[in-house]
Design an enzyme around this catalytic site. Sequence first.
Site, PDB file in Angstrom:
ATOM      1  N   GLU A 231      22.494  49.677  71.826  1.00  0.00           N
ATOM      2  CA  GLU A 231      23.652  51.102  71.615  1.00  0.00           C
ATOM      3  C   GLU A 231      24.775  50.551  71.342  1.00  0.00           C
ATOM      4  O   GLU A 231      25.442  51.346  70.952  1.00  0.00           O
ATOM      5  CB  GLU A 231      23.470  51.621  72.822  1.00  0.00           C
ATOM      6  CG  GLU A 231      22.308  53.056  72.663  1.00  0.00           C
ATOM      7  CD  GLU A 231      22.094  53.864  71.683  1.00  0.00           C
ATOM      8  OE1 GLU A 231      23.944  54.178  71.900  1.00  0.00           O
ATOM      9  OE2 GLU A 231      21.277  54.372  71.584  1.00  0.00           O
TER      10      GLU A 231
ATOM     11  N   ASP B 199      27.425  62.297  72.075  1.00  0.00           N
ATOM     12  CA  ASP B 199      28.517  61.443  71.123  1.00  0.00           C
ATOM     13  C   ASP B 199      29.016  62.274  69.753  1.00  0.00           C
ATOM     14  O   ASP B 199      28.989  63.649  69.832  1.00  0.00           O
ATOM     15  CB  ASP B 199      28.080  60.985  70.992  1.00  0.00           C
ATOM     16  CG  ASP B 199      26.650  60.349  69.657  1.00  0.00           C
ATOM     17  OD1 ASP B 199      26.644  62.162  69.351  1.00  0.00           O
ATOM     18  OD2 ASP B 199      25.495  59.950  68.882  1.00  0.00           O
TER      19      ASP B 199
ATOM     20  N   TYR C 125      28.259  57.862  77.712  1.00  0.00           N
ATOM     21  CA  TYR C 125      27.250  58.092  76.058  1.00  0.00           C
ATOM     22  C   TYR C 125      26.516  56.795  76.536  1.00  0.00           C
ATOM     23  O   TYR C 125      25.151  57.230  76.325  1.00  0.00           O
ATOM     24  CB  TYR C 125      28.068  58.704  74.830  1.00  0.00           C
ATOM     25  CG  TYR C 125      27.221  57.566  73.630  1.00  0.00           C
ATOM     26  CD1 TYR C 125      25.922  59.146  73.291  1.00  0.00           C
ATOM     27  CD2 TYR C 125      26.633  56.250  73.339  1.00  0.00           C
ATOM     28  CE1 TYR C 125      24.983  58.279  72.226  1.00  0.00           C
ATOM     29  CE2 TYR C 125      25.742  56.138  72.341  1.00  0.00           C
ATOM     30  CZ  TYR C 125      25.325  57.407  72.405  1.00  0.00           C
ATOM     31  OH  TYR C 125      23.745  56.546  70.800  1.00  0.00           O
TER      32      TYR C 125
END
Length: 347
Positions: free
Chosen positions: A33, A134, A116
């Site tokens: 991520e 996102d 997020y």
Amino acid sequence: MTFSNVLIQWYLQNKRDLPWRNTSDPYPIWLSEIILQQTRVAQGMPYFYSFFNQFPTVKHLAQADEQQVLKLWQGLGYYSRARNLHQAAKHITEELQGVFPNSYKGLLELKGVGEYTAAAIASFAYNEAVPVVDGNVFRVLSRYFGIDSDISLGKTKKEFTALAAELLPKDQPALFNQAIMEFGALQCVPKSPTCSECVFNSSCVALQKGLIGTLPFKSKKLKVTYRYFNYIVLNDSSGKTKLQQRTDKGIWFNLYEFPLIETQQVEGFETIAPLIQADASFGNSVVSIEEINPISIVHKLSHQHLYIKFWKVRLSDTLVDGVGAEQLKAFPFPIVIHNFIGEEVLK
């Protein structure tokens, strides 16, 4: 079938086989991520493998030297991500006994982890029912529901987060979050999506109203500044050069570069040569000055466009703190300097 069910069904038939999707271990999920922030999967994948192979656990990452982390990150951009990744790994190892926070709230405490990223890790690793929002999610929801709220405003994010939470199946949060992100990445793409092949082509408001090209709506444009860098590539009598570390908190913090002269515009030999000769830090033994690239290299960052020239300066003396060609390989550089070194330096 509901929007969520159709989306999940599409995902199960079309999803990419990505290594961080085959585990619930928070470490590789977190690593992926952070790497994929502002980065396409195709570009980020080699970096994920490099980091995971070099640092197979969060403890290995925590024990690394920052220079080693930055070197591995070289070319990916947004270097604060790498520094935050390293700091968060140290925090997990030293303060949390090597155990990842196991909730959305706990994950938000990690350096470099925002709403997020925390939602993604919490749902993928722990199946916590928190929605991810996102750019892909903004695009899918704004088009499907015909929402023209300005996504540059904070209140709009709250609006989309509330909508995503309402759509989120509480028994399949990870699956839904992966599905909506993948749908935005592969099907509902920013430009020229193949709407005729879309599973939502009969129910998408934007398609019905001809708004695909205008949604999501964003009013604020990023202000770009222009900077002019002249890098001085010293080459002493023993074939060594000189480096300096950027200590200013702006771009490329803690990366290495050649001595720099920054000007207000693109300058030629008649301006730069006297500045080089007048700079005592280059020594008093300048033999020659060569403008390597008369046409500037334009290096575009998200908020700055850099016009870069390299100047080769030969010295008759030996640099006290000179760096040899082999040593250069260990230093983390901005990619534009790394590429230059590979092509030109110390020839």
